[in-house]
Design a protein around this motif. Structure first.
Motif, short mmCIF file in Angstrom:
data_model
loop_
_atom_site.label_atom_id
_atom_site.label_comp_id
_atom_site.label_asym_id
_atom_site.label_seq_id
_atom_site.Cartn_x
_atom_site.Cartn_y
_atom_site.Cartn_z
N THR A 75 -0.27 6.15 -3.78
CA THR A 75 -1.04 5.28 -5.01
C THR A 75 -2.26 5.98 -5.41
OG1 THR A 75 -3.30 5.43 -3.13
CG2 THR A 75 -2.41 3.33 -2.72
N TRP A 76 -2.22 7.63 -5.73
CA TRP A 76 -3.12 8.16 -6.76
C TRP A 76 -2.03 8.41 -7.65
CZ3 TRP A 76 -0.87 12.17 -8.27
CH2 TRP A 76 -2.04 13.52 -9.65
N GLU A 101 1.31 7.86 1.53
CA GLU A 101 0.48 7.23 1.10
C GLU A 101 -0.58 6.87 0.48
OE1 GLU A 101 -0.41 1.96 2.22
OE2 GLU A 101 -1.48 3.94 3.17
N ASN A 102 -1.92 8.28 0.22
CA ASN A 102 -2.49 8.15 -0.62
C ASN A 102 -2.25 8.79 -1.51
OD1 ASN A 102 -5.83 7.52 0.31
ND2 ASN A 102 -4.32 8.35 2.32
N GLN A 110 -8.82 -0.53 -4.95
CA GLN A 110 -8.04 0.69 -5.95
C GLN A 110 -8.14 0.48 -7.43
OE1 GLN A 110 -4.82 1.40 -3.44
NE2 GLN A 110 -6.05 3.82 -2.72
N TRP A 159 -9.35 4.59 -8.51
CA TRP A 159 -8.19 5.11 -7.26
C TRP A 159 -9.30 5.57 -5.91
CZ3 TRP A 159 -8.36 9.46 -4.17
CH2 TRP A 159 -7.42 9.32 -2.66
N TRP A 192 0.35 8.30 6.60
CA TRP A 192 -0.76 7.74 5.62
C TRP A 192 -1.33 8.42 4.32
CZ3 TRP A 192 -6.47 9.70 5.36
CH2 TRP A 192 -6.45 9.49 4.84
N VAL A 240 -6.92 5.70 0.54
CA VAL A 240 -6.62 4.00 1.49
C VAL A 240 -7.05 4.36 2.57
CG1 VAL A 240 -4.24 2.82 2.50
CG2 VAL A 240 -4.08 4.49 0.45
N SER A 241 -7.86 2.62 3.42
CA SER A 241 -8.34 2.71 4.67
C SER A 241 -7.79 3.59 5.38
CB SER A 241 -8.65 0.85 4.69
OG SER A 241 -9.15 0.77 5.69
N LYS A 301 -5.31 1.76 7.72
CA LYS A 301 -3.91 1.38 7.66
C LYS A 301 -3.00 1.93 8.38
CE LYS A 301 -1.73 0.16 4.61
NZ LYS A 301 -0.45 -1.12 4.77
N TRP A 348 -1.12 -5.84 -1.78
CA TRP A 348 -1.10 -4.87 -2.78
C TRP A 348 -0.44 -5.79 -4.12
CZ3 TRP A 348 0.73 -4.32 2.35
CH2 TRP A 348 2.27 -4.14 2.26
N TYR A 369 -4.12 -1.22 -3.79
CA TYR A 369 -4.11 -2.37 -2.66
C TYR A 369 -5.71 -2.76 -3.85
CZ TYR A 369 -1.84 -0.27 0.44
OH TYR A 369 -0.50 0.32 1.83
#
Length: 307
Positions: free
Chosen positions: A247-248, A243-244, A257, A261, A240, A264-265, A268, A130, A254
């Motif tokens: 990252t947003w 985490e989304n 992304q 965006w 998780w 997230v898989s 993870k 990442w 990642y």
């Protein structure tokens, strides 16, 4: 066996001074709460949610700072966004100690989370797992220093929830065995880039080691029992989701992304589940798991504990 008052004093002794004050106020508010029926269930649910929110305060404040930086922090500010987030994270940690939301004893394990997380971040960004925005001065390699506080937030939650819910365990494995497994999991986060990935074998070991462990946690009057592995999965799912959001908000990205965006898989979740093992083991170094007796209760279960 301790008297009810002594048992309640024992439970309160694990709290920080501020939490003891909140505990006393909560006892006064809930003194006349019904012991049975729908209202009783609603009280238990409300107390559970409030305890979880209180345990998550470090992570919640940090997540709010990350989202606020995404929405309102000016792109042309003199202080880079990542540096501002690092300063905000430091202030949150100082506030946790100043307002006695964490004890000095707990700070050591949280610091260990910080160091272990930062070391992993430096390696993972170097191999391209990442990435962060290349800005600011407060960083190690390609890793802004606020990233370590995200791991510290997990550590803060773990140590706080241990005492807020007065956790007890049935058939908890030996600490030396769990420490070896946690060390192997941490090593695999690095080694799988060079040798075969052993995460599935490690998951099997985790299932064998903790498979029979039951966690007993106090809400208000009720003590609930749940397989500890189910708790690990639940916390991993919660992280998780966080985490989304992170990252947003652009805190990190990642590879899939970088063009825009995306979620997230879900794979993870396996990594977060294994991280839970490391987290729990670190916490047991500060709060060794306490057993319940053959009847499934201990003296501290006689009275309600902190709300």
């Amino acid at each position: 066996m301790d008297s009810p008052g002594a048992a309640n004093d024992s439970a309160a002794s694990t709290l920080t001074p501020l939490e003891r004050a909140i505990d006393r106020a909560a006892h006064r508010v809930l003194a006349n709460a019904p012991a049975r029926g729908v209202r009783s269930v609603l009280v238990e649910c409300a107390v559970f949610v409030l305890k979880q929110a209180w345990a998550c305060v470090f992570g919640a404040l940090l997540l709010v700072a990350i989202v606020a930086a995404r929405l309102w922090y000016p792109d042309d500010a003199i202080l880079a966004r990542n540096d501002a987030l690092t300063i905000a994270a430091i202030l949150i940690q100082i506030g946790m100690l100043a307002f006695k939301l964490e004890s000095g004893r707990e700070l050591w394990v949280i610091l260990l989370f910080h160091i272990a997380g930062t070391a992993m971040e430096v390696f993972k960004t170097d191999v391209g797992s990442w990435s962060y925005e290349a800005e600011g001065f407060l960083h190690i390699g390609a890793v802004p220093l606020f990233s370590g506080f995200m791991y510290a937030a997990v550590g803060s939650y773990m140590v706080r929830v241990y005492r807020l819910h007065h956790l007890r365990f049935t058939r908890y494995p030996a600490i030396w065995a769990t420490t070896i497994v946690a060390a192997a999991i941490y090593a695999n986060f690095f080694a799988h880039h060079f040798i075969v990935d052993l995460r599935w074998a490690l998951i099997v070991v985790v299932l064998l080691l903790w498979g029979r462990t039951i966690m007993h946690f106090r809400v208000w009057r009720v003590t609930l029992r749940v397989p500890v592995l189910l708790v690990f999965v639940g916390v991993a799912v919660f992280i998780w989701f966080a985490e989304n959001i992170g990252t947003w908000a652009g805190a990190w990205l990642y590879p899939h992304q970088t063009g825009g965006w995306e979620l997230v898989s879900p794979q993870k979740l396996v990594a977060w589940f294994l991280l839970m093992i490391i987290s729990v083991v670190m916490v047991t170094w500060v709060y060794p798991p306490r057993d319940v007796d053959a009847a499934g209760t201990d003296a501290s279960d006689l009275d309600p504990v902190p709300a």
